[in-house]
Design an enzyme around this catalytic site. Sequence first.
Site, PDB file in Angstrom:
ATOM      1  NE  ARG A 183      20.902 -27.985 -27.534  1.00 63.87           N
ATOM      2  CZ  ARG A 183      21.601 -27.125 -28.258  1.00 63.87           C
ATOM      3  NH1 ARG A 183      21.856 -25.922 -27.808  1.00 63.87           N
ATOM      4  NH2 ARG A 183      22.040 -27.467 -29.445  1.00 63.87           N
TER       5      ARG A 183
ATOM      6  CG  ASN B 140      23.605 -29.428 -25.507  1.00 66.39           C
ATOM      7  OD1 ASN B 140      22.666 -30.045 -25.032  1.00 66.39           O
ATOM      8  ND2 ASN B 140      23.885 -29.458 -26.800  1.00 66.39           N
TER       9      ASN B 140
END
Length: 90
Positions: free
Chosen positions: A19, A37
Amino acid sequence: MKERWRFLIEGSVQGVGFRNSCRRRALDLGLCGWVRNLKDGVVEIQAEGDELALNELRLWCERGPSAATVKRVLLSKIPVTGNDWFDVRT
Protein backbone atom coordinates in the site's frame (compact mmCIF):
# COMPACT_ATOMS: atom_id res chain seq x y z
CA MET A 1 -8.90 12.99 -20.58
CA LYS A 2 -9.13 11.84 -16.99
CA GLU A 3 -10.09 8.23 -16.24
CA ARG A 4 -10.55 6.20 -13.06
CA TRP A 5 -9.46 2.58 -12.83
CA ARG A 6 -10.08 -0.03 -10.15
CA PHE A 7 -7.30 -2.57 -9.62
CA LEU A 8 -7.57 -5.82 -7.63
CA ILE A 9 -4.13 -7.24 -6.89
CA GLU A 10 -4.00 -10.93 -5.96
CA GLY A 11 -1.09 -12.90 -4.52
CA SER A 12 1.15 -12.39 -1.51
CA VAL A 13 0.46 -8.66 -1.40
CA GLN A 14 -0.48 -7.87 2.20
CA GLY A 15 2.06 -7.25 4.95
CA VAL A 16 4.80 -6.51 2.40
CA GLY A 17 4.58 -2.71 2.09
CA PHE A 18 2.38 -2.81 -1.00
CA ARG A 19 0.00 0.00 0.00
CA ASN A 20 2.67 2.55 0.94
CA SER A 21 4.78 1.69 -2.10
CA CYS A 22 1.70 2.01 -4.29
CA ARG A 23 0.90 5.43 -2.83
CA ARG A 24 4.43 6.66 -3.55
CA ARG A 25 4.29 5.37 -7.14
CA ALA A 26 0.83 6.86 -7.72
CA LEU A 27 1.95 10.26 -6.42
CA ASP A 28 5.08 10.10 -8.62
CA LEU A 29 2.74 9.52 -11.58
CA GLY A 30 0.43 12.40 -10.59
CA LEU A 31 -2.50 10.11 -9.80
CA CYS A 32 -5.24 10.58 -7.21
CA GLY A 33 -7.30 7.94 -5.40
CA TRP A 34 -6.66 5.36 -2.70
CA VAL A 35 -5.36 1.89 -1.87
CA ARG A 36 -6.54 -0.57 0.80
CA ASN A 37 -6.28 -4.18 1.94
CA LEU A 38 -9.38 -6.34 1.62
CA LYS A 39 -10.24 -9.09 4.09
CA ASP A 40 -9.70 -11.82 1.46
CA GLY A 41 -5.99 -10.95 1.08
CA VAL A 42 -6.43 -8.82 -2.05
CA VAL A 43 -5.21 -5.23 -2.38
CA GLU A 44 -7.73 -2.84 -3.96
CA ILE A 45 -6.66 0.37 -5.67
CA GLN A 46 -8.81 3.09 -7.18
CA ALA A 47 -6.70 5.56 -9.13
CA GLU A 48 -7.63 8.55 -11.25
CA GLY A 49 -5.63 10.44 -13.85
CA ASP A 50 -4.59 10.24 -17.48
CA GLU A 51 -4.52 6.90 -19.27
CA LEU A 52 -0.74 6.84 -19.70
CA ALA A 53 -0.11 7.30 -15.96
CA LEU A 54 -2.77 4.71 -15.09
CA ASN A 55 -1.12 2.24 -17.44
CA GLU A 56 2.25 2.90 -15.76
CA LEU A 57 0.62 2.15 -12.39
CA ARG A 58 -0.79 -1.08 -13.86
CA LEU A 59 2.70 -2.13 -14.94
CA TRP A 60 4.03 -1.33 -11.46
CA CYS A 61 1.18 -3.36 -9.87
CA GLU A 62 2.14 -6.40 -11.93
CA ARG A 63 5.51 -6.40 -10.11
CA GLY A 64 4.70 -4.65 -6.83
CA PRO A 65 7.34 -3.96 -4.19
CA SER A 66 10.23 -6.42 -3.91
CA ALA A 67 8.69 -8.36 -0.99
CA ALA A 68 5.39 -8.96 -2.85
CA THR A 69 4.47 -11.86 -5.11
CA VAL A 70 1.78 -10.70 -7.52
CA LYS A 71 -0.29 -13.51 -9.06
CA ARG A 72 -2.90 -11.48 -10.95
CA VAL A 73 -4.06 -7.91 -11.55
CA LEU A 74 -7.73 -7.43 -12.39
CA LEU A 75 -8.65 -4.08 -13.90
CA SER A 76 -11.92 -2.27 -14.53
CA LYS A 77 -12.77 1.28 -15.53
CA ILE A 78 -15.12 3.10 -13.17
CA PRO A 79 -16.65 6.60 -13.07
CA VAL A 80 -14.33 9.54 -12.34
CA THR A 81 -14.94 11.06 -8.89
CA GLY A 82 -12.65 14.09 -8.94
CA ASN A 83 -10.37 13.08 -6.05
CA ASP A 84 -7.42 15.41 -5.50
CA TRP A 85 -5.31 13.21 -3.18
CA PHE A 86 -3.99 9.65 -2.92
CA ASP A 87 -4.59 7.95 0.42
CA VAL A 88 -3.80 4.66 2.14
CA ARG A 89 -7.03 3.33 3.66
CA THR A 90 -7.35 0.80 6.44
